[in-house]
Design a protein around this motif. Structure first.
Motif, PDB file in Angstrom:
ATOM      1  N   SER A   1       1.230   0.357  -6.325  1.00 27.54           N
ATOM      2  CA  SER A   1       1.789  -0.415  -5.206  1.00 27.54           C
ATOM      3  C   SER A   1       2.821   0.412  -4.470  1.00 27.54           C
ATOM      4  CB  SER A   1       2.419  -1.719  -5.705  1.00 27.54           C
ATOM      5  OG  SER A   1       3.493  -1.424  -6.575  1.00 27.54           O
TER       6      SER A   1
ATOM      7  N   THR B   1      -2.583  -7.905  -2.017  1.00 32.80           N
ATOM      8  CA  THR B   1      -3.253  -7.286  -3.160  1.00 32.80           C
ATOM      9  C   THR B   1      -4.757  -7.206  -2.972  1.00 32.80           C
ATOM     10  OG1 THR B   1      -1.554  -8.141  -4.634  1.00 32.80           O
ATOM     11  CG2 THR B   1      -3.618  -7.462  -5.656  1.00 32.80           C
TER      12      THR B   1
ATOM     13  N   ARG C   1      -0.887  -3.243  -2.632  1.00 30.30           N
ATOM     14  CA  ARG C   1      -0.925  -3.340  -4.097  1.00 30.30           C
ATOM     15  C   ARG C   1      -2.385  -3.365  -4.512  1.00 30.30           C
ATOM     16  NH1 ARG C   1      -0.750  -7.997  -7.788  1.00 30.30           N
ATOM     17  NH2 ARG C   1      -0.208  -7.236  -9.866  1.00 30.30           N
TER      18      ARG C   1
END
Lengths: 121, 324
Positions: B228, B241, B214
């Motif tokens: 993502s 992330t 992501r």
């Protein structure tokens, strides 16, 4: 039979000499190999050791102080002399009552056993 | 029994004792550390390094002297050197008038990077990029001030997942260079334990530590984007992330492009081999090697990510990290 050599002009009755000149290699052993691989790093200066008897304080002091110096060594094989670096000096005083080896000196002068590590220059 | 005599040429040094050259995909500069008995080099001098054997040497470094250390009583010199990109890492952008900093509008990536390199005194530059990406196309120009040039360059290149690096001849390159096969790239070397001639030791590892599935992008004035994808290497519905935040991203289209480029580059499992091999100065980073070791279950083509040359008392060896 000892030889009378001169180091820095001082007499030494040499009765033992040895030396080595080991090439410097790194040995690499690859996985699965059937022989090693050698990398030649350098070919260092020959080093030889010399041992003998020194008669009298004057010769002893001269020889003791050669450590770290480049000086001249006269031997039976090199009567014209060769330049050597004195890498190491060790000594022991011999407890003799009299010496008769060097008739130019008194018979009760101190006598030493000295050894040197020398590197020809 | 194979006996190989080491041979080297290094500018301005006498009686080399040891030399280490560190090249890495993720390093800004290539580094060299030299230990020698004497040198005529001073800080700022140009230097080249050739390593190899009496049968032939290869240039492995072009750069500049950064430090010279003389130590006693051993009486040897330790010299550290870095390649030309060290100029960009050191050069600090500080505009004489803070109202007029370094500024560009509607400029291609390769031209913006060139201007930043020139600002740091680097002119030997070439580029090969697959996309046309422009900066400063919005309402404000792209500006840099109070940072060093390399940080400015890497802000741009990391946003696009591209790389700037200096080669062994001292030329700076801008490329879309990933640490894996980008398609149809061929191997220049083979490391095979069954030949018994090359690999001294090896290990293999896999990890999802650096995987990012992501990507969130924050740009100028509230501009943002994200991308993502599900990863088969992470628990279902789990996302790791990465955030890219820089005011030079000034349009939504650029933000989206940055997010998707970085997702493609970072949503990958890291496979890594660590190898130590008998030194071969032609082995370099940003090339590929076929690696075969049935003991650790490794085969196939791998990207050479890092090469550390060790040349001295222990012979000539290279410690490699390969990835795919």
């Amino acid at each position: 039979m000892a030889s009378i050599w001169k180091l820095a002009g001082a007499d030494i009755y040499v009765d033992k000499q040895s030396g080595d000149k080991p090439p410097h290699f790194a040995e690499l052993r690859p996985i699965g190999s059937t022989s090693s691989i050698f990398h030649e790093i350098s070919n260092p200066t020959e080093a030889f050791a010399m041992e003998g008897t020194v008669i009298g304080e004057t010769f002893f002091t001269t020889l003791r102080d050669t450590g770290g110096d480049v000086t001249t060594l006269i031997t039976d094989l090199v009567p014209g002399g060769m330049s050597v670096f004195v890498e190491n000096v060790t000594y022991d005083r011999l407890n003799y009552y009299k010496q008769t080896v060097d008739t130019a000196q008194a018979d009760d002068v101190p006598t030493y056993r000295m050894s040197f590590v020398l590197r020809p220059q | 029994m194979a006996v190989q005599t080491l041979s080297y040429t290094v500018t301005g040094i006498t009686n080399l004792t040891d030399i280490q050259v560190i090249e890495a995909h993720n390093n800004s500069v290539t580094q060299v550390i030299i230990t020698c008995e004497s040198t005529s080099l001073t800080v700022g001098d140009s230097i080249t390094v050739h390593l190899g054997y009496s049968t032939g040497t290869t240039k492995v470094f072009t750069g500049y002297v950064r430090t010279v250390l003389q130590s006693y009583p051993v009486g040897e010199y330790t010299i550290t050197c870095e390649d030309v990109l060290a100029k960009a890492a050191i050069h600090y952008m500080a505009a004489a008038d803070p109202e007029n900093p370094f500024s560009r509008s509607n400029i291609l990536t390769q031209d913006l990077v060139e201007d930043l390199l020139n600002d740091a005194g680097i002119t030997n530059y070439t580029h090969s990029v697959p996309l046309t990406v422009r900066w400063g196309t919005g309402s404000v120009p792209v500006e840099f001030n109070l940072i060093n040039n390399m940080t400015a360059i890497e802000t741009i290149t990391k946003a696009l997942a591209w790389k700037v690096f200096a080669d062994r001849d001292g030329q700076v390159h801008l490329e879309d260079r990933k640490a894996y096969d980008m398609g149809g790239e061929s191997a220049s070397f083979t490391f095979d334990t069954s030949t018994g001639t090359t690999i001294l030791n090896d290990s293999y590892s896999t990890s999802a530590e650096n995987l990012r599935n992501r990507i969130v992008v924050y740009g100028n004035g509230g501009i943002h984007a994200s991308a993502s994808a599900v990863s088969p290497h992470l628990p279902s519905g789990f996302y790791q992330t990465a955030v890219i935040a820089t005011p030079i991203i000034d349009t939504s289209s650029l933000a989206n492009q940055v997010a998707s480029l970085n997702l493609a580059a970072m949503n990958r499992l890291t496979e890594q081999i660590s190898l130590t091999i008998v030194g071969n100065p032609d082995v370099r980073i940003r090339t590929f090697a076929n690696v075969i070791d049935s003991r650790i279950g490794v085969s196939g083509k791998w990207y050479i990510y890092r090469v550390e040359h060790s040349f001295g008392d222990m012979g000539y060896k290279q410690s490699l990290i390969l990835t795919r």
